[in-house]
Design an enzyme around this catalytic site. Structure first.
Site, short mmCIF file in Angstrom:
data_model
loop_
_atom_site.label_atom_id
_atom_site.label_comp_id
_atom_site.label_asym_id
_atom_site.label_seq_id
_atom_site.Cartn_x
_atom_site.Cartn_y
_atom_site.Cartn_z
N SER A 13 86.07 74.35 13.64
CA SER A 13 85.56 73.70 12.42
C SER A 13 85.20 72.26 12.78
O SER A 13 85.41 71.84 13.92
CB SER A 13 86.61 73.76 11.31
OG SER A 13 87.76 73.09 11.74
N LYS A 17 78.73 71.41 10.36
CA LYS A 17 78.05 72.44 9.60
C LYS A 17 77.43 71.89 8.31
O LYS A 17 76.34 72.26 7.92
CB LYS A 17 79.08 73.52 9.23
CG LYS A 17 78.52 74.89 9.23
CD LYS A 17 79.60 75.98 9.16
CE LYS A 17 81.02 75.53 9.10
NZ LYS A 17 81.80 76.03 8.00
N GLY A 18 78.16 70.96 7.68
CA GLY A 18 77.69 70.36 6.43
C GLY A 18 76.39 69.60 6.64
O GLY A 18 75.45 69.72 5.85
N ASP A 71 81.52 67.34 1.92
CA ASP A 71 80.18 67.84 2.23
C ASP A 71 79.22 67.72 1.04
O ASP A 71 78.02 67.56 1.24
CB ASP A 71 80.24 69.30 2.69
CG ASP A 71 80.60 69.40 4.18
OD1 ASP A 71 80.16 68.53 4.96
OD2 ASP A 71 81.34 70.32 4.55
N GLU A 150 91.21 83.80 5.33
CA GLU A 150 90.89 83.38 3.96
C GLU A 150 89.39 83.35 3.68
O GLU A 150 88.96 83.36 2.53
CB GLU A 150 91.55 82.03 3.65
CG GLU A 150 91.20 80.94 4.64
CD GLU A 150 91.97 79.65 4.38
OE1 GLU A 150 92.93 79.67 3.61
OE2 GLU A 150 91.55 78.63 4.96
N LYS A 190 80.05 81.52 26.02
CA LYS A 190 80.96 82.62 25.67
C LYS A 190 81.59 82.47 24.28
O LYS A 190 81.62 83.45 23.51
CB LYS A 190 82.05 82.74 26.75
CG LYS A 190 82.91 83.99 26.63
CD LYS A 190 82.17 85.26 27.02
CE LYS A 190 82.14 85.45 28.51
NZ LYS A 190 81.26 86.57 28.91
N CYS A 383 88.07 50.28 -6.60
CA CYS A 383 89.08 51.01 -7.37
C CYS A 383 90.49 50.44 -7.11
O CYS A 383 90.84 49.41 -7.66
CB CYS A 383 88.98 52.50 -7.09
SG CYS A 383 89.61 53.45 -8.49
N GLY A 385 91.44 48.90 -4.59
CA GLY A 385 91.16 47.58 -4.01
C GLY A 385 90.92 46.55 -5.11
O GLY A 385 91.36 45.40 -5.01
N GLU A 407 101.79 51.79 -11.40
CA GLU A 407 101.77 52.89 -10.42
C GLU A 407 102.70 52.58 -9.24
O GLU A 407 103.31 53.46 -8.66
CB GLU A 407 100.34 53.08 -9.89
CG GLU A 407 100.22 54.15 -8.80
CD GLU A 407 98.81 54.26 -8.18
OE1 GLU A 407 97.92 53.47 -8.53
OE2 GLU A 407 98.64 55.15 -7.33
N HIS A 509 83.41 53.66 -8.29
CA HIS A 509 83.13 53.97 -6.88
C HIS A 509 81.61 54.02 -6.70
O HIS A 509 81.02 55.11 -6.61
CB HIS A 509 83.69 55.35 -6.50
CG HIS A 509 85.18 55.40 -6.44
ND1 HIS A 509 85.89 55.22 -5.27
CD2 HIS A 509 86.10 55.60 -7.42
CE1 HIS A 509 87.18 55.32 -5.53
NE2 HIS A 509 87.34 55.56 -6.81
N GLU A 511 79.84 53.72 -4.25
CA GLU A 511 79.41 54.37 -3.00
C GLU A 511 78.96 55.81 -3.21
O GLU A 511 78.14 56.33 -2.46
CB GLU A 511 80.53 54.34 -1.95
CG GLU A 511 81.82 55.07 -2.31
CD GLU A 511 82.79 54.23 -3.13
OE1 GLU A 511 82.38 53.13 -3.59
OE2 GLU A 511 83.94 54.66 -3.32
N1 GLN Z 1 95.59 54.69 -7.66
C1 GLN Z 1 94.67 53.99 -8.49
C2 GLN Z 1 94.51 54.61 -9.86
O1 GLN Z 1 94.78 55.78 -10.04
C3 GLN Z 1 93.32 53.82 -7.82
C4 GLN Z 1 92.62 55.11 -7.54
C5 GLN Z 1 91.49 54.96 -6.54
O2 GLN Z 1 91.44 54.03 -5.75
N2 GLN Z 1 90.58 55.91 -6.56
O3 GLN Z 1 94.08 53.96 -10.76
#
Ligand code: GLN
Length: 534
Positions: A13, A17-18, A71, A150, A190, A383, A385, A407, A509, A511
Site C-alpha cells: 500500500s 494509488k490515490g 485521498d 477485508e 515478480k 484550528c 493552533g 479540552e 481549515h 487548506e
Molecule cells: N481540538 C480542537 C477542537 O476540537 C481543535 C481541533 C482541530 O484542530 N481540528 O476544537
C-alpha cells in the site's frame, strides 16, 4: 452509459494509488468528460473521523462535513471539484446500513450474506454517487492491496459490475510496485506478476497496469509484465518518481494512458486540455526563492498528517514564485525541553501552528507562540493552533495566568477556549464535531479582510471547542481583535494581533479548499508577509 473504472493496488500500500487515480481522472476531465472519484476504504470504521492521524494520515473534510480519507483531498485538488462525504465508502458504512435494513425486516426472511447483500449495497452506493453527480465516468479506487481479506467483498462487487454493466463500460487499472535492486538497478517484476495472479484468481483481468517504480520501466520489464498479465505492452505504464505529485498526470499522458483507456471504454478521444496544468507544474518547479517555514505540530513524524496544509503552501508558493523550505518542529520536544525554541526558530521567516487534539504537545506550541509573537515572525494558527494563540495572549498579555482550553484542563479557572454551546451533551464521538463548510463574515479593515478582499467567505471546519465569547472584550483590549465571525452561531472564526506583521489564527481549515490554480487567499497572504518580513 456511465463508465466505471476500478483502480486496485498490488504488492504494497502507499504507492501512490490515490494520485494515479486522480491523475487519470484529470486527463478524462480535460478531454471534456464529467468525472468523479470514489474512494473505498475496506476498514470497519464508518469514517476516518475517529482515527489517529498516525494510522492513515490527515482526516480530510468535505464541504458537506464528511471526515474522509486524505485521498479525497487529492481528488478535489486534481479535479478542482468539491466531492461529497458519499465519495468515501467504508466497510463500516456498508455493514451498518445492511444491518439496519435487516433489523427493519427489509430482507423478508432471507439469510443475509456477503454475496449478494453486502455486494449489492456496495454497488448501489457507487451508483448513488453517479446518479447524484450525473457523471460520464466514475473512477473507483479500492484501498488496500489485492489479497487483503477485508477488500474481497469490494473486488467481488467490482467483478459483478463488469458482468452487469458490460465489458466496454467497465475497466480495471492495477497499480503495483516494481522495486529495483539497489546494486544492479534491475527492475523486478515478480511481485506484480503475483498480484495480477491474485486478481485473476478472483475473476478480475486488469486492462492497464501502472507500475510504480523509481526510474521509467525498461523495455524488458515492460514486456515481461505485459506477457504475464495478458495485456499489450503499451498498456503497461510507468509511474516513475517525479519532483512532485502534480507531474504524475503529465507522465501518464505522455505514455498515452488516456488513449488506451478511452479505446477500452469505447469513448471518443479528444486531446486533453492540460495547458493550465503544465503551466502550474512549470511554475512550481521554477520557483526558486527559498522561504523557511516552521511547521509546529505533534504528528510531525508522519508528514501525511498535515498533507492539505503542505499542499496549500505549495499552491500559494507556486503562485508567488517562492520555494518553501519546511522545518518540522515536534511540539512535544519543545515542552519536554529536548529542543530550544530560539535555536529551532532561528532564521525562520514564517510559522504555522498546526491543528490537533489533546494535551500532549500543546504547551510546546504555547512556548513557540510566545517567541513568534515577541519576535514579530509571521504566524498562522490553524484550528487548535488558533485556540492556542488565544490561550497564549490571554496568559501573557491579558494576565490570566490560568487561562486554558477546557479540552486541555476541564477545571481551568479561565476557559478562554471552551466547548461550543452546540456541543453540550454530545457524547457520540463519530461525525459529531462542528463540521464542514460554514459562512464567515470578515471585518473590514483587518488583515484577514485584506487577504480575502471580500466580506463573506466559506471555509471548512472540524472542531468541538472555540473562543469563549465572555473573554472577547479582554482579548480585544489586549490587541487580539476579531477579524471574522459566523453570524449564525457566533463562533469566532478569525482573530489577529494588531501591531504585528502577521499574527492570525482561524478556527477554520482554509487548506481544505486550496487548489493548485486557486490557492487559499489566507495562505497566500501569510506567505507574502513572511517573504516581505525577511
Ligand atoms: N481540538 C480542537 C477542537 O476540537 C481543535 C481541533 C482541530 O484542530 N481540528 O476544537
Amino acid at each position: 452509459m456511465v463508465k466505471y473504472v476500478f483502480i486496485t493496488g498490488g504488492v504494497l500500500s502507499s504507492v501512490g494509488k490515490g494520485v494515479t487515480t486522480a491523475s487519470v481522472a484529470l486527463l478524462f476531465q480535460s478531454m471534456g468528460y464529467s468525472v468523479t472519484i470514489i474512494k473505498i476504504d475496506p476498514y470497519i470504521n464508518v469514517d476516518a473521523g475517529t482515527m489517529n492521524p498516525y494510522a492513515h494520515g490527515e482526516v480530510f473534510v468535505t464541504e458537506d462535513g464528511g471526515e474522509t480519507d486524505l485521498d479525497i483531498g487529492h481528488y478535489e485538488r486534481f479535479l478542482n471539484k468539491n466531492l461529497s462525504k458519499k465519495n468515501n465508502i467504508t466497510t463500516g458504512q456498508i455493514y451498518y446500513s445492511v444491518i439496519m435494513k435487516e433489523r427493519k425486516g427489509e430482507f423478508l426472511g432471507a439469510t443475509v450474506q456477503i454475496i449478494p447483500h453486502i455486494t449489492n449495497e456496495i454497488k448501489s452506493r457507487i451508483k448513488e454517487v453517479v446518479e447524484e453527480d450525473k457523471v460520464d465516468i466514475v473512477f473507483i479506487e479500492i484501498g488496500g492491496t489485492v489479497g487483503d481479506i477485508e477488500g474481497l467483498p469490494f473486488l467481488e462487487a467490482a467483478r459483478q459490475m463488469r458482468l452487469e454493466e458490460g465489458f466496454s463500460n467497465t475497466a480495471f487499472i492495477h497499480v503495483a510496485l516494481v522495486p529495483s535492486l539497489r546494486v544492479t538497478g534491475e527492475q523486478k517484476t515478480k511481485p506484480v506478476q503475483h498480484s495480477v495472479q491474485e486478481l485473476r484468481r478472483i475473476g478480475i483481468q486488469p486492462d492497464i497496469i501502472v507500475a510504480r517504480c523509481e526510474k521509467p520501466l525498461t523495455p524488458e520489464a515492460r514486456a515481461k509484465i505485459a506477457l504475464f498479465s495478458n495485456i499489450p505492452p503499451e498498456a503497461v505504464i510507468s509511474n516513475y518518481d517525479v519532483n512532485n505529485i502534480y507531474e504524475v498526470p503529465l507522465i501518464l499522458y505522455e505514455q498515452g494512458i488516456h488513449l488506451i483507456l478511452a479505446d477500452r471504454l469505447k469513448l471518443p478521444v479528444h486531446n486533453p486540455k492540460i495547458d493550465h496544468w503544465i503551466d502550474f507544474v512549470e511554475r512550481l518547479n521554477r520557483s526558486s526563492q527559498p522561504l523557511k517555514i516552521a511547521m509546529i505540530g505533534k504528528y510531525t513524524r508522519l508528514r501525511d498528517s498535515y498533507i492539505s496544509i503542505v499542499e496549500a503552501i505549495k499552491h500559494s508558493s507556486a503562485y508567488l514564485g517562492v520555494k518553501p523550505i519546511f522545518k518540522w518542529i515536534e511540539s512535544t520536544d519543545i515542552e519536554d525541553g529536548k529542543i530550544k525554541i530560539d535555536d529551532e526558530l532561528n532564521g525562520i521567516q514564517g510559522a504555522l501552528i498546526l491543528p490537533g487534539f489533546g494535551k500532549r504537545g500543546s504547551e510546546g506550541k504555547v512556548i513557540a507562540l510566545k517567541y513568534l509573537r515577541e519576535h514579530n515572525i509571521p504566524t498562522l494558527g490553524i484550528c487548535f493552533g488558533f485556540e492556542l494563540i488565544v490561550i497564549e495572549v490571554a496568559r501573557n498579555i491579558v494576565g490570566l495566568k490560568e487561562a486554558n482550553s477546557s479540552e486541555l484542563d476541564s477545571d481551568t479557572q479561565h476557559p478562554v477556549i471552551d466547548l461550543l454551546p452546540s456541543q453540550q451533551g454530545v457524547n457520540i464521538m463519530g461525525g459529531t464535531m462542528r463540521l464542514g463548510s460554514r459562512p464567515i463574515k470578515l471585518i473590514k479593515g483587518t488583515v484577514v479582510y485584506s487577504a480575502y478582499g471580500v466580506e463573506y467567505v466559506m471555509e471548512r471546519h472540524r472542531h468541538r471547542y472555540g473562543v469563549n465569547n465572555k473573554y472577547l472584550d479582554l482579548l480585544e483590549a489586549a490587541g487580539l481583535i476579531t477579524s471574522g465571525i459566523n453570524v449564525e452561531d457566533s463562533v469566532v472564526e478569525y482573530m489577529e494581533l494588531k501591531q504585528h506583521r502577521f499574527y492570525v489564527g482561524t478556527q477554520a481549515h482554509p487548506e481544505f479548499k486550496s487548489r493548485p490554480l486557486q490557492p487559499s487567499p489566507i495562505y497566500t497572504y501569510f506567505l507574502k508577509c513572511a517573504l516581505n518580513s525577511s
